[in-house]
Design an enzyme around this catalytic site. Sequence first.
Site, PDB file in Angstrom:
ATOM      1  N   ASP A   1       2.390   1.862   3.299  1.00 31.55           N
ATOM      2  CA  ASP A   1       3.224   1.187   3.801  1.00 31.55           C
ATOM      3  C   ASP A   1       4.674   1.145   3.770  1.00 31.55           C
ATOM      4  O   ASP A   1       5.753   1.562   4.601  1.00 31.55           O
ATOM      5  CB  ASP A   1       3.352  -0.071   2.990  1.00 31.55           C
ATOM      6  CG  ASP A   1       1.964  -0.212   3.468  1.00 31.55           C
ATOM      7  OD1 ASP A   1       1.398  -0.409   4.404  1.00 31.55           O
ATOM      8  OD2 ASP A   1       1.910  -1.899   2.801  1.00 31.55           O
TER       9      ASP A   1
ATOM     10  N   HIS B   1       0.570  -1.046  -0.224  1.00 28.47           N
ATOM     11  CA  HIS B   1       0.102   0.313   0.046  1.00 28.47           C
ATOM     12  C   HIS B   1       1.195   1.304   0.231  1.00 28.47           C
ATOM     13  O   HIS B   1       2.263   1.412   0.620  1.00 28.47           O
ATOM     14  CB  HIS B   1      -0.924   0.430   1.440  1.00 28.47           C
ATOM     15  CG  HIS B   1      -1.513  -1.331   1.398  1.00 28.47           C
ATOM     16  ND1 HIS B   1      -1.228  -2.405   2.173  1.00 28.47           N
ATOM     17  CD2 HIS B   1      -3.185  -1.391   1.209  1.00 28.47           C
ATOM     18  CE1 HIS B   1      -2.316  -3.074   2.330  1.00 28.47           C
ATOM     19  NE2 HIS B   1      -3.611  -2.386   1.935  1.00 28.47           N
TER      20      HIS B   1
HETATM   21  C1  XUL Z   1      -7.683  -6.046   5.229  1.00 29.79           C
HETATM   22  C2  XUL Z   1      -6.545  -6.968   4.494  1.00 29.79           C
HETATM   23  C3  XUL Z   1      -5.977  -5.973   3.178  1.00 29.79           C
HETATM   24  C4  XUL Z   1      -5.966  -6.103   1.824  1.00 29.79           C
HETATM   25  C5  XUL Z   1      -5.396  -4.966   1.115  1.00 29.79           C
HETATM   26  O1  XUL Z   1      -8.043  -7.188   5.620  1.00 29.79           O
HETATM   27  O2  XUL Z   1      -6.720  -8.498   3.653  1.00 29.79           O
HETATM   28  O3  XUL Z   1      -4.171  -5.831   3.199  1.00 29.79           O
HETATM   29  O4  XUL Z   1      -4.969  -7.690   1.853  1.00 29.79           O
HETATM   30  O5  XUL Z   1      -5.463  -3.410   1.943  1.00 29.79           O
END
Ligand code: XUL
Length: 433
Positions: free
Chosen positions: A102, A99
Amino acid sequence: MIDFFKDIPEIAYEGPDSISEFAFRHYDPDEILDGKSMADHLRFGVAYWHSFAWPGGDPFGGQTFDRPWFGDTMELAKMKADVAFEMFRILGQPYYCWHDADVRPEGDTLAESRSRMEEITDYLGEKMEAGGPKLLWGTANLFTNRRFMSGAATNPDPEVFAWSAATVKYCMNATLKLGGENYVLWGGREGYETLLNTDLKREREQAGRFLCMVVDYAKKIGFDGQILIEPKPQEPTKHQYDFDTATVYGFLKDFGLENEVKMNLEQGHAILAGHSFEHEIAMAASLGIFGSIDMNRNDYQSGWDTDQFPNNMPEVALAYYEILKAGGFTTGGTNFDSKLRRQSLDPVDLILAHVGAFDVCARGYKAASKMLADGALTAQVNARYAGWDAPDAKAMLTSSLEDIAARAEAESIQPEPRSGRQERLENIVNRYV
Ligand code: XUL
Ligand code: CO
């Protein structure tokens, strides 16, 4: 450069009899199965967030992990990248995922957040070119900052919608620049807590419009990766709009996106939705929208998303069996959206959690592949539906109730119940796992 993983060797395949902690016993990336390497079959991806950005908090306590890169400067973000790529070198997996939140701290303004993302994208790009893993997918974190507490695209405040659009735009640019093979949208807080303050119809339409714009933008910038939605039924909001595969398919159909968007399915989210993981995969495959997986499990008793590393081979095998039936991965892969338990403080815990997970998946994958190749299960399923091969039976599906009724009475049909053989089929599976 800090030496966070000091003295930890690169992990190599040593075979099932090895007792070394620092070895793969089942995952040999170069092993060829059906003309393709195991690395290419499984397409492992490491998640940046849980491994490098998560501080170890739970509802009763905060940070347990004491990582030297925690903080909100670009210098620390680069140190984090250095450590992440050091772990990727030790594990040797082909992919990773992030993300925006991150990989770099937010700036004071939207523009500063974007330019910081551009700066770290270049830094990550250099590391990828120097032999690091490829990008399985990028995504935007539209759920941690308090501005997103009432949703991103579904927010009652149009400024949050605009902020989210701008953020997804620069995250898609970064994904394109790094050659990402997919772009994921998990509906972080796209849901609601109470209808007393929520216009559900309007919010769903906002989400649909937003996704249409994402798909259009991907085309405009020449992103030819796959756009994926990751469903989850609840947590953080009580009612998440992207509940499960079937719900998302209805949503995609509604907005004409069923040929544009596929699914990133997570084991733990399937469990929260009251499904098995293999159900979600089979459903997506049957609808033509299977894309990728997050192979992290939930605790079956806790009722929330514990994001644990997989360690149940029979369960993993059934998931891969459905993936193989659907033809295997194309742009997708096996991402570990998994976090350590908050007491697992040591750098070595992070490495060995992944080593165990890769091994469990490789074992499960090989079992699934053999199960499919031997065909014992498929033969039984085909036999179960064999009655439908008869011309009269086939013709019913293009017939009418009254014609079927007339024929059924004329032939005075008498259906004979037959065993579903579940236990016998489970015994067949147990030959492989
Ligand atoms: C949340 C989840 C996230 C997604 C990406 O439960 O799984 O980490 O994978 O935003
Ligand atoms: Co996930």
